[in-house]
Design a protein around this motif. Structure first.
Motif, mmCIF file in Angstrom:
data_model
loop_
_atom_site.group_PDB
_atom_site.id
_atom_site.type_symbol
_atom_site.label_atom_id
_atom_site.label_comp_id
_atom_site.label_asym_id
_atom_site.label_seq_id
_atom_site.Cartn_x
_atom_site.Cartn_y
_atom_site.Cartn_z
ATOM 1 N N ASP A 156 -3.775 7.379 -0.824
ATOM 2 C CA ASP A 156 -5.188 7.100 -0.575
ATOM 3 C C ASP A 156 -5.748 6.065 -1.542
ATOM 4 N N LYS B 146 0.820 -1.212 0.000
ATOM 5 C CA LYS B 146 0.000 0.000 0.000
ATOM 6 C C LYS B 146 0.856 1.265 0.000
ATOM 7 N N ASN B 147 2.106 1.117 0.422
ATOM 8 C CA ASN B 147 3.023 2.266 0.415
ATOM 9 C C ASN B 147 3.635 2.508 -0.964
ATOM 10 N N CYS C 177 0.139 -6.580 3.253
ATOM 11 C CA CYS C 177 -0.480 -5.468 3.970
ATOM 12 C C CYS C 177 -1.726 -5.884 4.753
ATOM 13 N N VAL D 295 -0.730 4.620 4.639
ATOM 14 C CA VAL D 295 -1.806 5.419 4.041
ATOM 15 C C VAL D 295 -2.269 6.493 5.011
ATOM 16 N N GLU D 296 -2.474 6.095 6.267
ATOM 17 C CA GLU D 296 -2.983 7.017 7.283
ATOM 18 C C GLU D 296 -1.944 8.067 7.676
ATOM 19 N N GLU E 252 -4.843 -5.900 6.607
ATOM 20 C CA GLU E 252 -5.636 -4.795 7.146
ATOM 21 C C GLU E 252 -4.788 -3.597 7.569
ATOM 22 N N CYS E 253 -3.473 -3.716 7.451
ATOM 23 C CA CYS E 253 -2.589 -2.622 7.853
ATOM 24 C C CYS E 253 -2.656 -1.474 6.848
ATOM 25 N N SER E 254 -2.827 -0.260 7.349
ATOM 26 C CA SER E 254 -2.844 0.937 6.496
ATOM 27 C C SER E 254 -2.050 2.071 7.140
#
Length: 230
Positions: free
Chosen positions: A186, A135-136, A170, A177-178, A172-174
């Motif tokens: 996003d 996600k990064n 990833c 993003v957060e 459920e890890c965000s």
């Protein structure tokens, strides 16, 4: 390919990369890049390209504890190292009688006022089985986490591609993003590269420094998936 070329294979190529100092080496087929934008495919750089050899060099785990000036120097040194390794491999493959062309993360082309790579090296690394893009928007490798810089060598040699990895990262890890100060993460399908770059770099003492690498630093797998709690 020259008719007098030696029988180059994946094992020989990987031995070349290891001898030159690469931390990781993977191979992808040029056919796997069909979804890349036009102008950014291996065959756009070398029309005879059949195989893409992706090379990665790891930089020190303590890089995150350095000052911005020290961090970017480590980054630049690692980038130069893996670019030199790619050039060395290009020469070896050419000596074997095949066409080859190295692709560096240092050089690229300007698009909409930004420098972008000739091909996406992180996507090439994913296609070559070296990890998964998280996600990064970084390639996360099983052993080296986010601490890899990449280059590649394009060749007309037919090499057996590596299998793409299937592990989940990833979930459920965000955290990245957060935590991103520009909201660039996003939506990974529309990564806001310009916003990211605007926050990441600053000019200090007539040199560029990296002032934000939070997405790389905050990742639970920044040091690798094998041991992500170091």
């Amino acid at each position: 390919m020259n008719l007098t070329a030696s029988m180059l294979n994946s094992d020989i190529v990987k031995a070349y990369g290891s001898a030159a100092g690469a931390s990781v080496i993977g191979i992808a087929s040029s056919d796997d890049f069909d979804l890349a934008p036009e102008g950014f495919r291996p065959t756009d750089i070398m029309k005879e390209c059949v195989s893409v050899i992706v090379l990665g060099s790891a930089f020190p785990e303590d890089a995150f504890s350095k000052t911005p000036a020290e961090y970017i120097e480590i980054r630049n040194m690692t980038n130069r190292k893996i670019s030199d390794i790619a050039e060395d491999m290009e020469k070896r493959i050419r000596k074997d009688g095949y066409k080859a062309r190295s692709v560096s993360g240092i050089n690229g082309k300007w698009v909409n006022g930004m420098q972008v790579g000739s091909i996406s090296l992180k996507h090439a690394a994913e296609l070559a089985g070296l990890g998964i893009i998280g996600k990064n928007y970084l390639l996360i490798n099983r052993e080296h986490g986010t601490l890899l810089w990449f280059s590649a060598v394009l060749t007309d040699a037919y090499l057996i591609p590596d299998e793409k990895v299937k592990y989940s990262i990833c979930n459920e890890c965000s955290k990245c993003v957060e935590s991103c100060p520009t909201n660039a993460l996003d939506d990974i399908s529309t990564f806001k590269k310009k916003e990211c770059a605007g926050k990441m770099f600053r000019m200090a003492n007539k040199k560029w420094e990296i002032q934000c690498c939070l997405c790389r630093k905050i990742c639970p797998h920044r040091f690798g998936i094998i041991d992500s709690e170091r």
